[in-house]
Design an enzyme around this catalytic site. Structure first.
Site, short mmCIF file in Angstrom:
data_model
loop_
_atom_site.label_atom_id
_atom_site.label_comp_id
_atom_site.label_asym_id
_atom_site.label_seq_id
_atom_site.Cartn_x
_atom_site.Cartn_y
_atom_site.Cartn_z
N THR A 24 54.70 -13.01 89.94
CA THR A 24 54.27 -11.90 90.80
C THR A 24 54.44 -12.33 92.25
OG1 THR A 24 52.75 -11.02 89.17
CG2 THR A 24 52.29 -10.46 91.46
N GLN A 41 51.95 -14.47 83.32
CA GLN A 41 52.18 -14.05 84.71
C GLN A 41 51.75 -15.16 85.64
OE1 GLN A 41 49.24 -12.68 86.93
NE2 GLN A 41 50.72 -13.23 88.54
N HIS A 93 51.52 -3.14 92.64
CA HIS A 93 50.27 -3.79 92.24
C HIS A 93 49.14 -2.74 92.08
CE1 HIS A 93 49.04 -8.20 92.20
NE2 HIS A 93 47.88 -7.62 91.94
N GLY A 104 49.87 3.98 88.15
CA GLY A 104 49.35 5.33 87.90
C GLY A 104 49.66 5.92 86.55
N LYS A 120 57.86 -9.67 89.35
CA LYS A 120 56.99 -8.49 89.45
C LYS A 120 56.55 -8.28 90.91
CE LYS A 120 52.63 -6.57 87.67
NZ LYS A 120 51.65 -6.68 88.75
N TYR A 166 51.05 -16.77 89.35
CA TYR A 166 50.83 -16.70 90.79
C TYR A 166 51.15 -18.07 91.36
CZ TYR A 166 48.26 -12.23 91.17
OH TYR A 166 47.91 -10.91 91.20
C1 LIG Z 1 41.80 -4.91 88.13
C2 LIG Z 1 43.24 -5.25 88.35
C3 LIG Z 1 43.61 -6.58 88.41
C4 LIG Z 1 44.96 -6.93 88.58
N1 LIG Z 1 45.33 -8.25 88.57
C5 LIG Z 1 46.64 -8.57 88.61
C6 LIG Z 1 47.06 -9.92 88.43
O1 LIG Z 1 46.24 -10.82 88.25
N2 LIG Z 1 48.39 -10.19 88.46
C7 LIG Z 1 49.33 -9.21 88.66
O2 LIG Z 1 50.54 -9.51 88.68
N3 LIG Z 1 48.96 -7.93 88.82
C8 LIG Z 1 47.65 -7.58 88.77
N4 LIG Z 1 47.28 -6.27 88.87
C9 LIG Z 1 48.33 -5.22 88.98
C10 LIG Z 1 48.78 -4.76 87.58
O3 LIG Z 1 49.53 -5.74 86.92
C11 LIG Z 1 49.64 -3.50 87.67
O4 LIG Z 1 50.72 -3.74 88.54
C12 LIG Z 1 48.87 -2.27 88.16
O5 LIG Z 1 47.58 -2.26 87.60
C13 LIG Z 1 49.60 -0.99 87.77
O6 LIG Z 1 48.95 0.13 88.28
P1 LIG Z 1 47.90 1.00 87.43
O7 LIG Z 1 46.62 0.21 87.38
O8 LIG Z 1 47.76 2.24 88.22
O9 LIG Z 1 48.47 1.22 86.05
C14 LIG Z 1 45.94 -5.90 88.73
C15 LIG Z 1 45.54 -4.57 88.69
C16 LIG Z 1 44.20 -4.23 88.49
C17 LIG Z 1 43.82 -2.78 88.42
#
Ligand SMILES: Cc1cc2nc3c(=O)[nH]c(=O)nc-3n(C[C@H](O)[C@H](O)[C@H](O)COP(=O)(O)O)c2cc1C
Length: 420
Positions: free
Chosen positions: A198, A170, A318, A351, A294, A172
């Site tokens: 992303t 992924q 996110h 979720g 994403k 950034y």
């Molecule tokens: C602690 C945490 C860190 C995250 N870091 C990133 C990241 O570095 N890059 C990214 O594309 N999404 C990141 N996300 C979003 C996740 O990829 C994902 O879209 C999201 O967690 C989905 O929702 P859920 O936690 O309810 O399943 C992060 C989410 C959380 C909870």
């Protein structure tokens, strides 16, 4: 009396005076009988993702819980993710032979035994030492992809070495272009199957309660540091090798900003605000393998991603951590599917904590879902075996729910299984 429609929100799961986690559900009226989540140390006793969450909350220091859980601002997007799932009801079919049930799907042209993958998450090293490698191992064992974040803490090549892994990188877009191009070239050399860019985090969503833990950028408040000291199991399993670092990015960060929090804040402050469709198309052309975007929440953008040659998009807000008051990715899924046709990959997240959540997403047109916090709860509860437990819980729930729904295969699922 309050009957929450479905899952447990933070207010519904609070520690009582004895430290037990009490859950309010329709079956617990006025608090009796009490429903308890399991928050002890025996992983096999965790029956649900909510149990793993309670275990994680107990083990982690408060600042890490807030980082893991937090949504931005009013957390309206975070709530919407849950409400959108709750707004769909299942229409079971009776008297269907479900003696064999199949939850395998094809994702990016390859078969996999389960309809989910592990989402990219940054700062995993706050939850367990070598967390990215542990997530990758559990994913490989389950036969599902693991998307490694640019903000991960283990070297890309070390994760790539996990046997049998479907490794996605992924990206950034931070700093100048040569930085991202170098990361892309490195992901190619490491053999990553897919590049996931992303695009919903060029500004850092304001997760306010987590930010209040910092006296100033990069420095936790003294009470947060002292509270962390009360979590010896977390310290022993997470910090014993020292503070984690951003193994893949730290070389791009100025020398005086290379501390753990300092470098996170520096990268956040140096995200490329000019990132646009031209740059996405350039990255598409640069990358020879599967390419996903994403953070798409709009059917026009899904179509545009298809036009620039992406293989698919991840419909995502996110996990409610970026723009507040957005729709849920589930809300846009049926229209996005209608626009892009059946061959374009749509992954959806936000979720997903239950087998029924995954079945709803598949019925609305997703090829697969991403698990974000669900697998992180497992990681933060018990390391690699906790991630495996989260995967097993999801697999078992999907299998049972398919049987209850009267569908022998996830391939049969469509909107006719759903009602509002
Ligand atoms: C602690 C945490 C860190 C995250 N870091 C990133 C990241 O570095 N890059 C990214 O594309 N999404 C990141 N996300 C979003 C996740 O990829 C994902 O879209 C999201 O967690 C989905 O929702 P859920 O936690 O309810 O399943 C992060 C989410 C959380 C909870």
């Amino acid at each position: 009396m309050r009957f929450p429609l479905r899952r447990l929100n933070r207010e519904d799961v609070e520690a009582d005076a004895t430290g037990a986690r009490l859950a309010r559900t329709p079956a617990a009226q006025n608090g009796t009988p009490e429903r308890r989540l399991y928050a002890g140390r025996k992983l096999s006793r965790a029956r649900t993702i909510a149990d793993l969450r309670a275990m994680a909350h107990r083990r982690l220091p408060a600042f890490a819980v807030e980082y893991l859980e937090g949504g931005s601002e009013e957390e309206a997007t975070l709530s919407r993710n849950l409400a959108a799932l709750a707004s769909w009801r299942l229409l079971p079919r009776a008297l269907v032979d479900v003696s064999r049930r199949d939850q395998s799907v094809a994702l990016l042209g390859r078969a996999m035994p389960l309809p989910f993958a592990i989402a990219p998450t940054g700062l995993n090293g706050l939850f367990w030492r070598k967390a990215d490698v542990l997530l990758a191992r559990a994913a490989a064992q389950a036969g599902v992809p693991f998307a490694q974040s640019t903000m991960s803490n283990d070297a890309m090549e070390e994760v790539a070495a996990v046997p049998g892994l479907r490794h996605w990188w992924q990206l950034y877009a931070f700093g100048e272009r040569p930085i991202r191009d170098a990361l892309v070239a490195r992901a190619e050399r490491a053999g990553c199957e897919a590049l996931v860019i992303t695009v919903d985090a060029q500004f850092y969503g304001d997760r306010e309660w987590e930010q209040r833990r910092f006296a100033h950028p990069g420095r936790l408040t003294m009470p947060s540091i002292l509270e962390s000291a009360l979590h010896p199991h977390w310290i022993a399993t997470t910090l014993s090798g020292g503070m984690p670092s951003f193994a893949n990015d730290v070389g791009y960060v100025p020398k005086d900003k290379r501390g753990f929090f300092d470098s996170a804040f520096w990268i956040r402050a140096n995200m490329d605000h000019s990132l646009d469709w031209n740059e996405a198309a350039r990255l598409r052309a640069l990358w020879p393998r599967k390419f996903l975007i994403k953070g798409i929440l709009n059917a026009n953008d899904a179509e545009r991603a298809q036009r620039i040659g992406a293989d698919g998009v991840v419909l995502s807000n996110h996990g409610g951590r970026q723009l507040d008051w957005t729709i849920s990715s589930l809300d846009v899924l049926p229209e996005a599917r209608r626009r892009v046709g059946s061959q374009f990959t749509l992954v959806v997240d936000g979720g997903m904590r239950r087998g029924t959540d995954v079945l709803k997403a598949l019925a609305l047109g997703a090829n697969a879902v991403f698990l974000g916090r669900a697998t992180l709860y497992g990681l933060a509860a018990a390391g690699e075996s906790g991630v495996t437990r989260a995967v097993d819980i999801m697999r078992e729930e999907i299998d049972r729910d398919l049987g209850l729904l009267g569908a022998a295969s996830v391939k049969e699922l469509d909107a006719s299984f759903l009602a509002r």
